[in-house]
Design a protein around this motif. Structure first.
Motif, PDB file in Angstrom:
ATOM      1  N   SER A   2      -4.253  -7.072  -9.173  1.00 50.38           N
ATOM      2  CA  SER A   2      -3.355  -7.575  -8.133  1.00 50.38           C
ATOM      3  C   SER A   2      -3.188  -6.558  -7.018  1.00 50.38           C
ATOM      4  O   SER A   2      -2.979  -6.916  -5.855  1.00 50.38           O
ATOM      5  CB  SER A   2      -1.988  -7.931  -8.744  1.00 50.38           C
ATOM      6  N   HIS A   3      -3.275  -5.275  -7.376  1.00 50.60           N
ATOM      7  CA  HIS A   3      -3.196  -4.218  -6.375  1.00 50.60           C
ATOM      8  C   HIS A   3      -4.571  -3.905  -5.774  1.00 50.60           C
ATOM      9  O   HIS A   3      -4.687  -3.643  -4.574  1.00 50.60           O
ATOM     10  CB  HIS A   3      -2.597  -2.942  -6.991  1.00 50.60           C
ATOM     11  N   LEU A   4      -5.608  -3.895  -6.620  1.00 47.60           N
ATOM     12  CA  LEU A   4      -6.953  -3.520  -6.136  1.00 47.60           C
ATOM     13  C   LEU A   4      -7.540  -4.552  -5.201  1.00 47.60           C
ATOM     14  O   LEU A   4      -8.415  -4.244  -4.385  1.00 47.60           O
ATOM     15  CB  LEU A   4      -7.908  -3.311  -7.320  1.00 47.60           C
ATOM     16  N   ARG A   5      -7.069  -5.828  -5.294  1.00 46.20           N
ATOM     17  CA  ARG A   5      -7.582  -6.848  -4.395  1.00 46.20           C
ATOM     18  C   ARG A   5      -7.263  -6.516  -2.941  1.00 46.20           C
ATOM     19  O   ARG A   5      -7.987  -6.919  -2.031  1.00 46.20           O
ATOM     20  CB  ARG A   5      -7.005  -8.216  -4.770  1.00 46.20           C
ATOM     21  N   LYS A   6      -6.178  -5.764  -2.772  1.00 42.48           N
ATOM     22  CA  LYS A   6      -5.825  -5.363  -1.417  1.00 42.48           C
ATOM     23  C   LYS A   6      -6.856  -4.382  -0.846  1.00 42.48           C
ATOM     24  O   LYS A   6      -6.981  -4.252   0.366  1.00 42.48           O
ATOM     25  CB  LYS A   6      -4.437  -4.721  -1.412  1.00 42.48           C
ATOM     26  N   ALA A   7      -7.552  -3.674  -1.749  1.00 41.25           N
ATOM     27  CA  ALA A   7      -8.607  -2.729  -1.307  1.00 41.25           C
ATOM     28  C   ALA A   7      -9.983  -3.360  -1.375  1.00 41.25           C
ATOM     29  O   ALA A   7     -10.996  -2.672  -1.199  1.00 41.25           O
ATOM     30  CB  ALA A   7      -8.561  -1.463  -2.156  1.00 41.25           C
ATOM     31  N   LEU A  15      -6.630   2.684  -6.928  1.00 37.34           N
ATOM     32  CA  LEU A  15      -5.408   2.002  -7.392  1.00 37.34           C
ATOM     33  C   LEU A  15      -4.181   2.818  -7.039  1.00 37.34           C
ATOM     34  O   LEU A  15      -3.153   2.283  -6.549  1.00 37.34           O
ATOM     35  CB  LEU A  15      -5.494   1.769  -8.903  1.00 37.34           C
ATOM     36  N   LEU A  16      -4.258   4.126  -7.260  1.00 39.15           N
ATOM     37  CA  LEU A  16      -3.129   4.995  -6.934  1.00 39.15           C
ATOM     38  C   LEU A  16      -2.846   4.989  -5.443  1.00 39.15           C
ATOM     39  O   LEU A  16      -1.687   5.036  -4.998  1.00 39.15           O
ATOM     40  CB  LEU A  16      -3.417   6.423  -7.413  1.00 39.15           C
ATOM     41  N   GLU A  17      -3.967   4.964  -4.663  1.00 36.21           N
ATOM     42  CA  GLU A  17      -3.787   4.935  -3.209  1.00 36.21           C
ATOM     43  C   GLU A  17      -3.056   3.678  -2.772  1.00 36.21           C
ATOM     44  O   GLU A  17      -2.130   3.723  -1.940  1.00 36.21           O
ATOM     45  CB  GLU A  17      -5.159   5.009  -2.523  1.00 36.21           C
ATOM     46  N   VAL A  18      -3.432   2.531  -3.348  1.00 37.55           N
ATOM     47  CA  VAL A  18      -2.770   1.263  -2.980  1.00 37.55           C
ATOM     48  C   VAL A  18      -1.311   1.282  -3.414  1.00 37.55           C
ATOM     49  O   VAL A  18      -0.397   0.921  -2.647  1.00 37.55           O
ATOM     50  CB  VAL A  18      -3.517   0.070  -3.615  1.00 37.55           C
ATOM     51  N   ILE A  19      -1.063   1.727  -4.622  1.00 34.87           N
ATOM     52  CA  ILE A  19       0.316   1.743  -5.139  1.00 34.87           C
ATOM     53  C   ILE A  19       1.180   2.687  -4.331  1.00 34.87           C
ATOM     54  O   ILE A  19       2.335   2.388  -3.973  1.00 34.87           O
ATOM     55  CB  ILE A  19       0.314   2.114  -6.636  1.00 34.87           C
TER      56      ILE A  19
END
Length: 523
Positions: A62-67, A87-91
């Protein structure tokens, strides 16, 4: 840029704002307290674990889709750390962490280093793959070199052995066969040299690839011990041996040509001398048995033959010289003639012996004729009877031939007791040495005794005196020279030693012998 610091703070302390430290800390504490209360059996439930992995994977995606990416397997996709960093970058961006700049800087540095490491790894992999391909190429070249170098090396060793091989030939055909084979071998040398250069080019290509790519090869070709140095050394040896072989073959060819000349020279002479001797033997035999002319005519012809034989001697001497050259050249065969020098020598000696014996026989026949008073017509009748039963024209009659001749002349020598006794008595007279042969001279002596009663001891003595050269005695040597061998031995065995004042050692008394012979004759 995503705020890594904010993301990290949010991930560390929960979803509360940064100013509410107690609230944030309480949220995480409540979560940890709940975790301590979980049933440990629940943790060991595979279905629960699977559900948790599925839930966590969905949360991450759900977070990685943004990347613009996602994961499918936590263990595999987070192994290299890249998607975990993403993932950490998006979060962190979503959490708006206060120190996100430093976090982002550090993450960027890590990413740059990772990219650099990836680039280096890729370059290293390409370099290794390239080197691997080059080593494979070198290995293939080494294998190809070995496949071609081994048979070529064997060919050179065989060639060197053949070029140094000793050869023994006896004819021009044999040496010409060797020269032809050698010329054929030389015609293959250009192809062999091209093969040598191709083999060396394979080795050079392997060396070039290694040197241009800074590849240090360990040792020599693993597939063969035949080095380029060995190939060049043996090839140089072959090149040196070829002209030496040429020279040896040409020398032998010249020698065989000389030998062939000697063979033809000898054969041309032998093929004339041999038939000449044989022809003369036949002609002398015909003269001795034919009835052409008187005995004096026969004697004259025989002496002419004797002179022609003596005059022919230089031809034999020339043949001896040619034979000597053949012996010095170690020539053992001659396909151009069936005559050997030994055959020629034996034939020549037989010819000399035959002419001398035949002349002596005719002279004795003349003496017998004159001593016995036999006419020329009677002599011819004797010869005709003798020749008729001499079927093989050998100049002598066997016992059966002589018996048939006696029967034709009216003698009672039939195959009965009385006839056999009479025949044995006659044979003891005509063949005193028991040779089994009756010569024409013995036949004449026998017939002359039978056909005339005018012989006297004086006539016989007169005949011996002629043979003795008017001496009162005769020697064994003179008898053997003047009479046929069987008659000579007969006389020598029966003549008493001469006792007169003029006697010499070995002198024989032909007078007492003649008197006794005339008195003892019952025929």
């Amino acid at each position: 840029m995503v705020d890594y610091h904010a993301a990290n703070q949010s991930y560390q302390y929960g979803p509360s704002s940064a100013g509410n430290g107690a609230g944030g800390g309480g949220g995480m504490g409540d979560y940890m307290a709940q975790e301590d209360d979980w049933d440990r059996d629940l943790l060991l439930d595979p279905a629960w674990e699977k559900q948790q992995r599925k839930t966590f994977t969905a949360w991450c995606n759900s977070h990685l889709r943004k990347a613009g990416t996602q994961i499918e397997n936590i263990d595999e996709d987070f192994r290299d750390g890249l998607k975990l960093m993403l993932l950490l970058e998006v979060i962190s961006g979503e959490l708006d962490y206060y120190d996100s700049h430093n976090v982002n800087t550090r993450c960027q540095k890590i990413c740059d280093q990772w990219d650099a490491l990836g680039s280096l790894t890729h370059s290293r992999r390409e370099a290794l793959e390239k080197t691997e391909k080059q080593l494979e190429t070198i290995d293939q070249l080494h294998l190809e070199y070995a496949k071609r170098a081994a048979p070529f090396n064997n060919w050179m060793e065989s060639a060197m052995e053949d070029l140094q091989d000793m050869f023994i030939v006896h004819t021009i055909e044999e040496i010409e066969g060797l020269i032809s084979a050698h010329d054929q071998f030389k015609s293959t040398l250009p192809d062999a040299d091209r093969e040598r250069e191709a083999i060396l080019a394979i080795h050079k290509e392997a060396q070039r690839i290694a040197e241009s790519n800074h590849i240090k090869l360990s040792g020599s070709n693993p597939y063969t011990t035949v080095t380029p140095q060995i190939i060049n050394s043996k090839w140089e040896k072959v090149q040196q041996l070829v002209p030496k072989r040429d020279h040896a073959l040409l020398e032998e060819q010249s020698k065989q040509q000389s030998n062939e000349h000697l063979r033809r020279q000898f054969s041309s002479q032998a093929n004339v001398v041999g038939p000449w001797i044989q022809t003369k033997m036949e002609e002398i035999g015909r003269i001795s048995i034919e009835m052409n002319g008187t005995l004096e005519d026969q004697l004259s012809h025989l002496k002419q033959y004797e002179r022609s034989i003596v005059d022919y001697k230089p031809n034999l001497d020339l043949l001896e010289q040619q034979h000597q050259l053949i012996q010095e050249a170690l020539i053992f065969d001659n396909k151009h003639t069936n005559y050997t020098m030994e055959h020629i020598r034996v034939g020549w000696e037989q010819l000399l012996t035959t002419i001398a014996r035949t002349i002596n026989e005719v002279e004795n026949q003349i003496l017998t004729r004159d001593a016995k008073g036999i006419s020329q017509e009677q002599m011819q009748e004797f010869r005709a009877s003798f020749n008729h039963f001499d079927k093989d024209h050998g100049g002598a009659l066997g016992p059966e031939e002589f018996k048939a001749c006696l029967i034709s002349l009216g003698y009672d020598v039939e195959n009965d007791r009385q006839g056999d006794a009479e025949f044995n008595r006659i044979m003891s007279v005509v063949d005193p040495n028991h040779s089994g042969l009756v010569t024409f001279q013995a036949f004449i002596d026998f017939m002359s005794r039978e056909t005339t009663d005018t012989d006297t001891a004086d006539q016989v003595i007169a005949s011996f005196k002629v043979l003795a050269g008017d001496k009162n005695f005769i020697t064994a040597e003179e008898l053997r020279r003047e009479l046929p061998p069987d008659q000579a031995e007969y006389c020598i065995a029966r003549m008493a030693p001469y006792q007169g004042p003029d006697a010499v050692p070995g002198a024989l008394d032909y007078k007492s012998f003649s008197t006794a012979l005339y008195g003892e004759s019952d025929l």
